[in-house]
Design an enzyme around this catalytic site. Structure first.
Site, PDB file in Angstrom:
ATOM      1  N   ASP A  69       0.837  -1.187   0.000  1.00 14.86           N
ATOM      2  CA  ASP A  69       0.000   0.000   0.000  1.00 14.86           C
ATOM      3  C   ASP A  69       0.884   1.254   0.000  1.00 14.86           C
ATOM      4  O   ASP A  69       1.831   1.334  -0.786  1.00 14.86           O
ATOM      5  CB  ASP A  69      -0.952  -0.051   1.201  1.00 14.86           C
ATOM      6  CG  ASP A  69      -2.036   1.002   1.177  1.00 14.86           C
ATOM      7  OD1 ASP A  69      -3.074   0.764   0.535  1.00 14.86           O
ATOM      8  OD2 ASP A  69      -1.841   2.065   1.803  1.00 14.86           O
ATOM      9  N   TRP A  70       0.619   2.246   0.866  1.00 13.65           N
ATOM     10  CA  TRP A  70       1.444   3.458   0.891  1.00 13.65           C
ATOM     11  C   TRP A  70       2.887   3.169   1.285  1.00 13.65           C
ATOM     12  O   TRP A  70       3.788   3.961   0.991  1.00 13.65           O
ATOM     13  CB  TRP A  70       0.830   4.508   1.815  1.00 13.65           C
ATOM     14  CG  TRP A  70       0.188   5.625   1.056  1.00 13.65           C
ATOM     15  CD1 TRP A  70      -1.144   5.765   0.766  1.00 13.65           C
ATOM     16  CD2 TRP A  70       0.832   6.745   0.456  1.00 13.65           C
ATOM     17  NE1 TRP A  70      -1.355   6.894   0.026  1.00 13.65           N
ATOM     18  CE2 TRP A  70      -0.162   7.527  -0.179  1.00 13.65           C
ATOM     19  CE3 TRP A  70       2.161   7.162   0.378  1.00 13.65           C
ATOM     20  CZ2 TRP A  70       0.129   8.701  -0.868  1.00 13.65           C
ATOM     21  CZ3 TRP A  70       2.453   8.336  -0.308  1.00 13.65           C
ATOM     22  CH2 TRP A  70       1.454   9.092  -0.920  1.00 13.65           C
ATOM     23  N   TRP A  97     -12.750   4.833  -2.333  1.00 11.78           N
ATOM     24  CA  TRP A  97     -12.017   4.895  -1.068  1.00 11.78           C
ATOM     25  C   TRP A  97     -11.540   6.322  -0.787  1.00 11.78           C
ATOM     26  O   TRP A  97     -11.634   6.817   0.338  1.00 11.78           O
ATOM     27  CB  TRP A  97     -10.851   3.915  -1.112  1.00 11.78           C
ATOM     28  CG  TRP A  97      -9.793   4.157  -0.090  1.00 11.78           C
ATOM     29  CD1 TRP A  97      -8.489   4.445  -0.311  1.00 11.78           C
ATOM     30  CD2 TRP A  97      -9.934   4.124   1.345  1.00 11.78           C
ATOM     31  NE1 TRP A  97      -7.821   4.604   0.872  1.00 11.78           N
ATOM     32  CE2 TRP A  97      -8.675   4.410   1.891  1.00 11.78           C
ATOM     33  CE3 TRP A  97     -11.010   3.876   2.196  1.00 11.78           C
ATOM     34  CZ2 TRP A  97      -8.462   4.462   3.264  1.00 11.78           C
ATOM     35  CZ3 TRP A  97     -10.799   3.946   3.569  1.00 11.78           C
ATOM     36  CH2 TRP A  97      -9.533   4.218   4.094  1.00 11.78           C
ATOM     37  N   ASP A 127      -7.124  -8.540  -4.059  1.00  9.98           N
ATOM     38  CA  ASP A 127      -7.075  -7.106  -3.790  1.00  9.98           C
ATOM     39  C   ASP A 127      -7.576  -6.336  -5.017  1.00  9.98           C
ATOM     40  O   ASP A 127      -6.900  -6.312  -6.052  1.00  9.98           O
ATOM     41  CB  ASP A 127      -5.661  -6.671  -3.449  1.00  9.98           C
ATOM     42  CG  ASP A 127      -5.573  -5.185  -3.122  1.00  9.98           C
ATOM     43  OD1 ASP A 127      -6.636  -4.576  -2.872  1.00  9.98           O
ATOM     44  OD2 ASP A 127      -4.456  -4.640  -3.109  1.00  9.98           O
ATOM     45  N   HIS A 169      -6.651  -7.012   0.557  1.00  7.11           N
ATOM     46  CA  HIS A 169      -5.672  -5.928   0.466  1.00  7.11           C
ATOM     47  C   HIS A 169      -4.605  -6.053   1.545  1.00  7.11           C
ATOM     48  O   HIS A 169      -3.424  -5.861   1.287  1.00  7.11           O
ATOM     49  CB  HIS A 169      -6.391  -4.583   0.580  1.00  7.11           C
ATOM     50  CG  HIS A 169      -5.492  -3.404   0.410  1.00  7.11           C
ATOM     51  ND1 HIS A 169      -4.818  -3.148  -0.762  1.00  7.11           N
ATOM     52  CD2 HIS A 169      -5.147  -2.409   1.274  1.00  7.11           C
ATOM     53  CE1 HIS A 169      -4.091  -2.049  -0.624  1.00  7.11           C
ATOM     54  NE2 HIS A 169      -4.283  -1.576   0.600  1.00  7.11           N
TER      55      HIS A 169
END
Length: 296
Positions: free
Chosen positions: A118-119, A159, A245, A274
């Site tokens: 993710d980030w 999101w 995901d 995810h």
């Protein structure tokens, strides 16, 4: 910059999180990190994403540390036990990059294996590309380095709007919704622990809007420059994406084709949503250990 610090009592008796706290100062903000395994071993840097914290890696850290690796899992500024600026505008992509650069500089980390999702990937892949001599391998699970040149999936747009505008932003339930397995109440409490009120959530709400969505985004040029480095990256590059995901689906194949170091690696597809660290933590950790076991 105004900031808040989550009271320590919020972190008492968290399930499966026995790690001693470590802290460093980044221009007046305190960043927390987990530091397990032999202090003189080559480091594995595990970077969490949105809206989690180092608790996400709680089942992976012991597996990698037991294999003889030093495992570092920081809480990004705005998350976990780290300090949290209270204004959404206090957060930018470049500011997060500066904080992470300060982290590896203060700890004088070299021969790093990056593990990111993710980030954690948006930051970690940039960090590796901007400090290539300090990284020896990269492992990406459910992550990407966007430049705004590709169309974002509909799930991400939904999101982003939710994070920015919803009056209800339940961190633990968000993690639960992004996992295949159902988290228990103690696990949800642990994910909620860093965020006792609205003013603690500015960093979590800010992240989706910082993802480059257009070719003229402020982060686009720096990310393109990072891709120019990654397109020449011949060190080991392993993908460990999950099979469920909707946000990053297909990113593993994209990176395998574009990054030379991905050629010939034993890429795996893990079971999970995810947050694959919740669904397949041990297989994920073993894939890291097996990769590093083959390196000098």
């Amino acid at each position: 910059m105004d900031f808040v610090r989550t009271p320590e009592k919020r972190f008492e008796r968290l399930l499966d999180y026995p790690f001693d706290p470590h802290y460093l100062d980044l221009n007046g903000l305190r960043m927390h990190y987990v530091d397990e395994g032999p202090a003189d071993a080559k480091p594995i840097l595990m970077l969490h994403g949105e809206p989690s914290w180092s608790y996400l890696y709680r089942h992976m850290i012991p597996v990698c540390a037991a294999a003889g690796h030093r495992v570092l899992a920081p809480d990004l500024i705005g998350f976990g036990k780290s300090d949290k600026p209270t204004a959404i505008d206090d957060y930018s992509y470049q500011q997060h990059m500066d904080w992470m650069q300060g982290f590896i500089d203060q700890l004088e980390l070299t021969e790093i294996t990056l593990v990111c999702q993710d980030w954690g990937s948006l930051l970690g892949l940039r960090l590796a590309a901007e400090n290539p001599d300090r990284f020896r391998a990269i492992v990406v699970g459910n992550g990407m380095l966007p430049t705004g040149d590709q169309k974002a999936p509909p799930a991400f747009k939904i999101w982003k709007n939710f994070a920015l505008h919803s009056p209800w932003f339940p961190i633990g339930r968000i993690i639960n919704a992004g996992s295949f397995r159902k988290l228990g109440p103690d696990e949800i409490r642990a994910y909620d622990a860093p965020f006792p009120g609205k003013k603690y959530k500015a960093g979590a709400r800010a992240f989706p809007r910082l993802v480059p969505m257009t070719p003229d985004d402020p982060a686009t040029e720096a990310n393109r420059a990072a891709w120019a480095v990654l397109e020449q990256w011949d060190k080991p590059f392993l993908t460990t994406f999950s099979n469920g995901d909707p946000i990053t689906r297909g990113g593993d194949a994209y990176m395998q084709k574009r990054i030379p170091g991905a050629q010939g690696q034993p890429h795996v597809t893990l079971k999970g949503g995810h947050f694959l660290q919740e669904d397949s933590p041990v297989p994920f950790a073993r894939a890291i250990n097996e990769l590093l076991a083959r390196l000098p």
